[in-house]
Motif scaffolding. Structure first.
Motif, short mmCIF file in Angstrom:
data_model
loop_
_atom_site.label_atom_id
_atom_site.label_comp_id
_atom_site.label_asym_id
_atom_site.label_seq_id
_atom_site.Cartn_x
_atom_site.Cartn_y
_atom_site.Cartn_z
N GLU A 82 0.84 -1.24 -0.06
CA GLU A 82 0.02 0.07 0.00
C GLU A 82 0.91 1.28 0.04
O GLU A 82 0.67 2.19 -0.84
CB GLU A 82 -0.96 0.01 1.02
N LEU A 83 1.89 1.37 0.81
CA LEU A 83 2.80 2.41 0.75
C LEU A 83 3.52 2.60 -0.52
O LEU A 83 3.56 3.64 -1.04
CB LEU A 83 3.97 1.97 1.96
N ASP A 84 3.93 1.65 -0.89
CA ASP A 84 4.76 1.54 -2.31
C ASP A 84 3.87 2.09 -3.42
O ASP A 84 4.24 2.45 -4.52
CB ASP A 84 5.55 0.20 -2.57
N ALA A 85 2.67 1.92 -3.51
CA ALA A 85 1.69 2.25 -4.46
C ALA A 85 1.64 3.84 -4.41
O ALA A 85 0.89 4.25 -5.53
CB ALA A 85 0.36 1.44 -4.47
N ILE A 86 1.86 4.53 -3.50
CA ILE A 86 1.68 6.03 -3.17
C ILE A 86 2.58 6.60 -4.24
O ILE A 86 3.88 6.67 -3.92
CB ILE A 86 1.68 6.43 -1.90
#
Length: 119
Positions: A82-86
């Motif tokens: 989720e973090l990497d998708a930002i």
């Protein structure tokens, strides 16, 4: 005859070079991306959650709680994805790679010059 530089002269030149490097496009872009990351509440929330689960994983692993450990690790992977998708995180990671490549190039150049002058 070759000139011998004092330690102070070398440190002064290194400080000057560091100042010039910090004004490079790569470093400025990295600093901007870092500021965006720091100001993004969603990113900070996810980072804190990941840290919490990582601490829990260490304890679970220490006490041999394999099933709970694997569940915890799965949660970390989910939060990390989720973090990497930002987009701001992707921008920051790319700027980190660019700065790292840039600094490695600078280190190779300095090393090369030192070795060339040694001979």
């Amino acid at each position: 005859m070759t000139y011998q530089y004092s330690k102070e002269e070398i440190l002064a030149k290194a400080s000057d070079l560091a100042g010039k490097l910090s004004n490079s496009d790569q470093i400025r872009f990295y600093k901007q991306a870092e500021s965006k990351i720091s100001a993004n509440q969603k990113v900070q929330r996810l980072v804190e959650q990941i840290k919490k689960y990582q601490k829990e994983s260490v304890n679970l692993q220490h006490f041999g709680k394999a099933e709970a450990y694997h569940q915890n690790e799965a949660m970390i992977d989910k939060l990390q994805a989720e973090l990497d998708a930002i987009p701001v995180v992707q921008e920051f990671k790319q700027s980190q790679e660019d700065v790292n490549d840039f600094l490695q190039l600078m280190a190779k150049l300095v090393s090369s010059r030192v070795m060339d002058n040694k001979q």
